[in-house]
Design a protein around this motif. Structure first.
Motif, PDB file in Angstrom:
ATOM      1  N   VAL A  23       0.842  -1.198   0.000  1.00  0.00           N
ATOM      2  CA  VAL A  23       0.000   0.000   0.000  1.00  0.00           C
ATOM      3  C   VAL A  23       0.877   1.247   0.000  1.00  0.00           C
ATOM      4  CG1 VAL A  23      -1.665   1.346   1.353  1.00  0.00           C
ATOM      5  CG2 VAL A  23      -2.010  -1.099   1.039  1.00  0.00           C
ATOM      6  N   ASP A  24       1.942   1.247   0.774  1.00  0.00           N
ATOM      7  CA  ASP A  24       2.879   2.375   0.785  1.00  0.00           C
ATOM      8  C   ASP A  24       3.478   2.597  -0.606  1.00  0.00           C
ATOM      9  OD1 ASP A  24       2.421   2.755   3.466  1.00  0.00           O
ATOM     10  OD2 ASP A  24       4.305   1.807   4.121  1.00  0.00           O
ATOM     11  N   MET A  25       3.841   1.507  -1.260  1.00  0.00           N
ATOM     12  CA  MET A  25       4.433   1.613  -2.599  1.00  0.00           C
ATOM     13  C   MET A  25       3.417   2.151  -3.601  1.00  0.00           C
ATOM     14  SD  MET A  25       6.615  -1.917  -2.537  1.00  0.00           S
ATOM     15  CE  MET A  25       7.076  -1.876  -4.234  1.00  0.00           C
ATOM     16  N   LEU A  26       2.174   1.659  -3.521  1.00  0.00           N
ATOM     17  CA  LEU A  26       1.127   2.119  -4.441  1.00  0.00           C
ATOM     18  C   LEU A  26       0.729   3.568  -4.179  1.00  0.00           C
ATOM     19  CD1 LEU A  26      -1.196  -1.002  -4.680  1.00  0.00           C
ATOM     20  CD2 LEU A  26       0.230  -0.029  -6.492  1.00  0.00           C
ATOM     21  N   ALA A  27       0.930   4.035  -2.964  1.00  0.00           N
ATOM     22  CA  ALA A  27       0.622   5.430  -2.661  1.00  0.00           C
ATOM     23  C   ALA A  27       1.594   6.363  -3.387  1.00  0.00           C
ATOM     24  CB  ALA A  27       0.701   5.674  -1.152  1.00  0.00           C
ATOM     25  N   ARG A  28       2.787   5.890  -3.642  1.00  0.00           N
ATOM     26  CA  ARG A  28       3.801   6.700  -4.328  1.00  0.00           C
ATOM     27  C   ARG A  28       3.739   6.562  -5.841  1.00  0.00           C
ATOM     28  NH1 ARG A  28       7.882   3.877  -1.950  1.00  0.00           N
ATOM     29  NH2 ARG A  28       7.118   3.647   0.141  1.00  0.00           N
ATOM     30  N   GLN A  29       3.402   5.373  -6.323  1.00  0.00           N
ATOM     31  CA  GLN A  29       3.455   5.110  -7.764  1.00  0.00           C
ATOM     32  C   GLN A  29       2.544   3.946  -8.113  1.00  0.00           C
ATOM     33  OE1 GLN A  29       7.462   4.453  -9.160  1.00  0.00           O
ATOM     34  NE2 GLN A  29       6.775   3.341 -10.949  1.00  0.00           N
ATOM     35  N   TYR A  31       1.706   0.561  -9.935  1.00  0.00           N
ATOM     36  CA  TYR A  31       2.463  -0.607 -10.381  1.00  0.00           C
ATOM     37  C   TYR A  31       1.526  -1.614 -11.029  1.00  0.00           C
ATOM     38  CZ  TYR A  31       6.456   0.808  -7.496  1.00  0.00           C
ATOM     39  OH  TYR A  31       7.516   1.481  -6.955  1.00  0.00           O
ATOM     40  N   SER A  32       2.087  -2.429 -11.922  1.00  0.00           N
ATOM     41  CA  SER A  32       1.331  -3.574 -12.414  1.00  0.00           C
ATOM     42  C   SER A  32       1.406  -4.660 -11.340  1.00  0.00           C
ATOM     43  CB  SER A  32       1.929  -4.083 -13.725  1.00  0.00           C
ATOM     44  OG  SER A  32       3.208  -4.643 -13.499  1.00  0.00           O
ATOM     45  N   GLU A  33       0.528  -5.638 -11.458  1.00  0.00           N
ATOM     46  CA  GLU A  33       0.508  -6.722 -10.477  1.00  0.00           C
ATOM     47  C   GLU A  33       1.846  -7.470 -10.458  1.00  0.00           C
ATOM     48  OE1 GLU A  33      -2.894  -8.890 -11.847  1.00  0.00           O
ATOM     49  OE2 GLU A  33      -4.223  -7.194 -11.450  1.00  0.00           O
ATOM     50  N   ASN A  34       2.380  -7.769 -11.641  1.00  0.00           N
ATOM     51  CA  ASN A  34       3.657  -8.491 -11.729  1.00  0.00           C
ATOM     52  C   ASN A  34       4.801  -7.686 -11.131  1.00  0.00           C
ATOM     53  OD1 ASN A  34       2.512 -10.685 -13.016  1.00  0.00           O
ATOM     54  ND2 ASN A  34       2.960  -9.913 -15.067  1.00  0.00           N
ATOM     55  N   ARG A  35       4.843  -6.397 -11.459  1.00  0.00           N
ATOM     56  CA  ARG A  35       5.941  -5.544 -10.979  1.00  0.00           C
ATOM     57  C   ARG A  35       5.881  -5.390  -9.455  1.00  0.00           C
ATOM     58  NH1 ARG A  35      10.860  -4.441 -11.389  1.00  0.00           N
ATOM     59  NH2 ARG A  35      11.455  -2.279 -11.325  1.00  0.00           N
ATOM     60  N   LEU A  36       4.681  -5.219  -8.917  1.00  0.00           N
ATOM     61  CA  LEU A  36       4.537  -5.094  -7.469  1.00  0.00           C
ATOM     62  C   LEU A  36       4.970  -6.388  -6.775  1.00  0.00           C
ATOM     63  CD1 LEU A  36       3.669  -3.263  -5.149  1.00  0.00           C
ATOM     64  CD2 LEU A  36       1.363  -4.193  -5.378  1.00  0.00           C
ATOM     65  N   PHE A  37       4.616  -7.528  -7.353  1.00  0.00           N
ATOM     66  CA  PHE A  37       5.037  -8.815  -6.793  1.00  0.00           C
ATOM     67  C   PHE A  37       6.571  -8.909  -6.794  1.00  0.00           C
ATOM     68  CE2 PHE A  37       6.135 -13.311  -7.263  1.00  0.00           C
ATOM     69  CZ  PHE A  37       5.519 -13.835  -6.136  1.00  0.00           C
ATOM     70  N   GLU A  38       7.199  -8.523  -7.908  1.00  0.00           N
ATOM     71  CA  GLU A  38       8.670  -8.547  -7.991  1.00  0.00           C
ATOM     72  C   GLU A  38       9.293  -7.640  -6.936  1.00  0.00           C
ATOM     73  OE1 GLU A  38       9.660  -7.356 -11.960  1.00  0.00           O
ATOM     74  OE2 GLU A  38       8.802  -9.163 -12.855  1.00  0.00           O
ATOM     75  N   LYS A  39       8.717  -6.458  -6.751  1.00  0.00           N
ATOM     76  CA  LYS A  39       9.246  -5.507  -5.763  1.00  0.00           C
ATOM     77  C   LYS A  39       9.140  -6.082  -4.350  1.00  0.00           C
ATOM     78  CE  LYS A  39      10.073  -1.429  -7.802  1.00  0.00           C
ATOM     79  NZ  LYS A  39      11.282  -0.660  -7.590  1.00  0.00           N
ATOM     80  N   HIS A  61      -9.797  -3.436  -5.123  1.00  0.00           N
ATOM     81  CA  HIS A  61      -9.712  -2.614  -6.338  1.00  0.00           C
ATOM     82  C   HIS A  61      -8.634  -1.527  -6.259  1.00  0.00           C
ATOM     83  CE1 HIS A  61     -13.249  -4.651  -7.794  1.00  0.00           C
ATOM     84  NE2 HIS A  61     -13.864  -4.365  -6.654  1.00  0.00           N
ATOM     85  N   TYR A  62      -7.585  -1.775  -5.483  1.00  0.00           N
ATOM     86  CA  TYR A  62      -6.435  -0.869  -5.463  1.00  0.00           C
ATOM     87  C   TYR A  62      -5.451  -1.215  -6.571  1.00  0.00           C
ATOM     88  CZ  TYR A  62      -7.803   0.692  -0.782  1.00  0.00           C
ATOM     89  OH  TYR A  62      -8.474   1.214   0.285  1.00  0.00           O
ATOM     90  N   LEU A  63      -5.546  -2.424  -7.056  1.00  0.00           N
ATOM     91  CA  LEU A  63      -4.606  -2.932  -8.048  1.00  0.00           C
ATOM     92  C   LEU A  63      -5.407  -3.624  -9.141  1.00  0.00           C
ATOM     93  CD1 LEU A  63      -1.512  -3.197  -8.427  1.00  0.00           C
ATOM     94  CD2 LEU A  63      -1.646  -5.385  -7.276  1.00  0.00           C
TER      95      LEU A  63
END
Length: 168
Positions: A23-29, A31-39, A61-63
């Protein structure tokens, strides 16, 4: 004292839960589901915990790749000088599925061709001198992924502008 102190040592388990970090990462930028998983995996989370966090974010529905991919495509399509091919490659690198990226390309081939021509001409006028070799200009645009018909038209128009300047 110098360099990264933890270099070469195994990563410690993160303190925050994967969901909070995601959630912190998505608040800044976005991401696709795959990229967020990799991160998340890169931050040291277990695969099960990262997958559960992504599933929870999808449920709330955040992603949603089906919404974010077309939004990103349209932004790059309207506001950048990238070719359609470059835009597709950028989105694939961001982790969006190839089929989803291809579905974002407009169906109107004439409109896409005209846009490619305008963007190629914009690149030429902003980055190159009219005195440059025609082959080099064409090669530069080919490397950027523009359509060949748009390249020929843009280069000819760009170089024709040189003759107009000489006549004046």
């Amino acid at each position: 004292m110098w360099g990264n102190q933890g270099y070469g040592q195994p990563k410690r388990k993160p303190v925050k839960p994967a969901l909070v970090t995601a959630v912190d990462m998505l608040a800044r930028q976005e991401y696709s589901e795959n990229r967020l998983f990799e991160k998340l995996m890169g931050k040291g989370y277990e695969e099960d915990e990262a997958s559960a966090a992504i599933a929870c974010l999808q449920e709330k529905h955040y992603l949603n790749d089906a919404e974010s991919c077309p939004r990103r495509f349209n932004y790059l399509y309207t506001d950048s000088s990238y070719s359609v091919r470059q835009i597709c490659e950028k989105l694939k690198q961001k982790g969006y599925p190839s089929a989803l990226v291809k579905s974002c390309i407009p169906d109107d081939r004439e409109a896409v061709g005209e846009r490619e021509y305008e963007k190629a001409l914009r690149v030429l006028t902003s980055k190159y001198k009219r005195s440059q070799d025609k082959q080099k200009l064409m090669a530069a645009l080919f490397r950027r992924g523009y359509q060949s018909s748009a390249i020929y038209r843009a280069v000819n128009e760009f170089l024709a502008g040189q003759e107009d300047e000489i006549d004046e």
